[in-house]
Design a protein around this motif. Structure first.
Motif, PDB file in Angstrom:
ATOM      1  N   HIS A 226      -3.876  15.172   7.060  1.00  0.00           N
ATOM      2  CA  HIS A 226      -3.130  14.618   5.933  1.00  0.00           C
ATOM      3  C   HIS A 226      -4.046  14.434   4.724  1.00  0.00           C
ATOM      4  N   GLU A 227      -5.215  13.837   4.945  1.00  0.00           N
ATOM      5  CA  GLU A 227      -6.131  13.613   3.830  1.00  0.00           C
ATOM      6  C   GLU A 227      -6.716  14.922   3.304  1.00  0.00           C
TER       7      GLU A 227
ATOM      8  N   HIS B 199      -4.455  16.347   0.727  1.00  0.00           N
ATOM      9  CA  HIS B 199      -4.635  15.785  -0.606  1.00  0.00           C
ATOM     10  C   HIS B 199      -5.821  16.439  -1.316  1.00  0.00           C
TER      11      HIS B 199
ATOM     12  N   ARG C 243       5.208   9.557  -4.256  1.00  0.00           N
ATOM     13  CA  ARG C 243       5.993   9.677  -3.024  1.00  0.00           C
ATOM     14  C   ARG C 243       6.061  11.138  -2.570  1.00  0.00           C
TER      15      ARG C 243
ATOM     16  N   VAL D  74       4.568   3.276  -2.119  1.00  0.00           N
ATOM     17  CA  VAL D  74       5.226   4.316  -1.331  1.00  0.00           C
ATOM     18  C   VAL D  74       5.764   3.675  -0.059  1.00  0.00           C
TER      19      VAL D  74
ATOM     20  N   THR E  86      -7.046   8.309  -3.400  1.00  0.00           N
ATOM     21  CA  THR E  86      -5.823   8.497  -2.620  1.00  0.00           C
ATOM     22  C   THR E  86      -5.989   7.847  -1.256  1.00  0.00           C
TER      23      THR E  86
ATOM     24  N   ASP F 224       2.061  15.033   4.268  1.00  0.00           N
ATOM     25  CA  ASP F 224       2.602  14.908   5.623  1.00  0.00           C
ATOM     26  C   ASP F 224       3.052  16.262   6.160  1.00  0.00           C
TER      27      ASP F 224
ATOM     28  N   GLU G  62       2.758  12.334  -1.092  1.00  0.00           N
ATOM     29  CA  GLU G  62       2.562  11.900   0.294  1.00  0.00           C
ATOM     30  C   GLU G  62       3.411  12.725   1.252  1.00  0.00           C
TER      31      GLU G  62
ATOM     32  N   ARG H  26       8.625   7.192   5.011  1.00  0.00           N
ATOM     33  CA  ARG H  26       7.753   8.268   5.492  1.00  0.00           C
ATOM     34  C   ARG H  26       7.877   8.429   7.007  1.00  0.00           C
TER      35      ARG H  26
END
Length: 251
Positions: free
Chosen positions: A104-105, A108, A142, A191, A184, A149, A145, A196
């Motif tokens: 996930h990171e 970003h 949002r 959010v 982040t 995901d 993210e 999520r």
């Protein structure tokens, strides 16, 4: 030519007021961005002093591991991002959950979301000291993210459930201090976490993925369209029409 008289059109107070307002708006935007950059740099230095660079199991990219009681998982840095994670989070998650969080990171980082945050900060508001795009910024956060995901899940329903479980487990570890604007976090403020998690629990795998040719075709169409617009704007007729419009608007 001889005998030709030049008429100097005075600049109206409306133009001067608009110029002053524009200067004030841009000055405030630049000052806000510089403050955010300074806070983020100080935060990165603090993390580097309190953390050590290491490699987690199954991950080829380095992370900065912190001995911090807070459940930290964040991506710091605009041009050269660094993944910071606390040992408490590493100990609390299973191997699959930790891999989902790291993916996930990394999403970003791949999307340059911190750089996009910088551009959002640099964009001027409607008036000085007034941010008229708060809802737009929240909506972008949002969607960013959700996109991270989706990248972490990679179309796999099992990974979707694993990431949802990881988010819930990290949230139960305690509150996370709000990070600087250009950092982040896995659990960003503003959010909705429940939305999520619900989205991940009701994940529907995509049956058709766009191929490389489709992506290239879409990108090429965008480039061609942008080139055509710029060429049209550069035409003397277009520039003259814009000039006439502005003249009529100012009068």
């Amino acid at each position: 030519m001889a005998g030709t008289t030049r008429h100097h059109e005075p600049i109206g107070w409306v133009c001067l007021a608009a110029a002053a307002l524009g200067l004030a708006v841009w000055s405030h935007s630049i000052a806000r961005t510089l403050r955010a950059v300074g806070r983020s740099l100080r935060h990165i230095r603090q993390c580097q002093r309190a953390a050590r660079k290491t490699y987690l199991r199954g991950d080829t990219a380095p992370v900065w591991l912190m001995e911090d009681p807070a459940p930290l998982v964040m991506l710091a840095g605009v041009l050269r991002s660094r993944l910071v994670i606390s040992r408490r989070v590493v100990s609390a998650l299973s191997a699959e959950q930790l891999d989902a969080v790291l993916r996930h990171e990394r999403a970003h980082s791949r999307s340059r979301d911190n750089f996009k945050r910088l551009l959002v900060l640099l964009s001027p508001g409607i008036l000085p000291f007034f941010r008229g795009f708060g809802r737009l910024e929240q909506a972008w956060a949002r969607v960013a993210e959700w996109a991270a995901d989706d990248f972490a899940v990679a179309g796999d329903s099992h990974r979707s459930l694993t990431l949802a479980a990881a988010l819930v487990r990290v949230a139960r570890l305690g509150a996370v201090p709000p990070p600087p604007m250009l950092v982040t976090s896995l659990m960003p403020n503003g959010v909705d976490l429940s939305a999520r998690v619900d989205r991940l629990l009701h994940f529907v795998p995509s049956a058709v993925k766009p191929g490389r040719f489709a992506r290239l075709l879409t990108g090429g169409a965008g480039v061609v369209l942008g080139t055509c617009v710029l060429a049209l704007m550069a035409q003397p007729v277009t520039l003259h029409a814009a000039h006439e419009f502005l003249e009529e608007l100012i009068r």
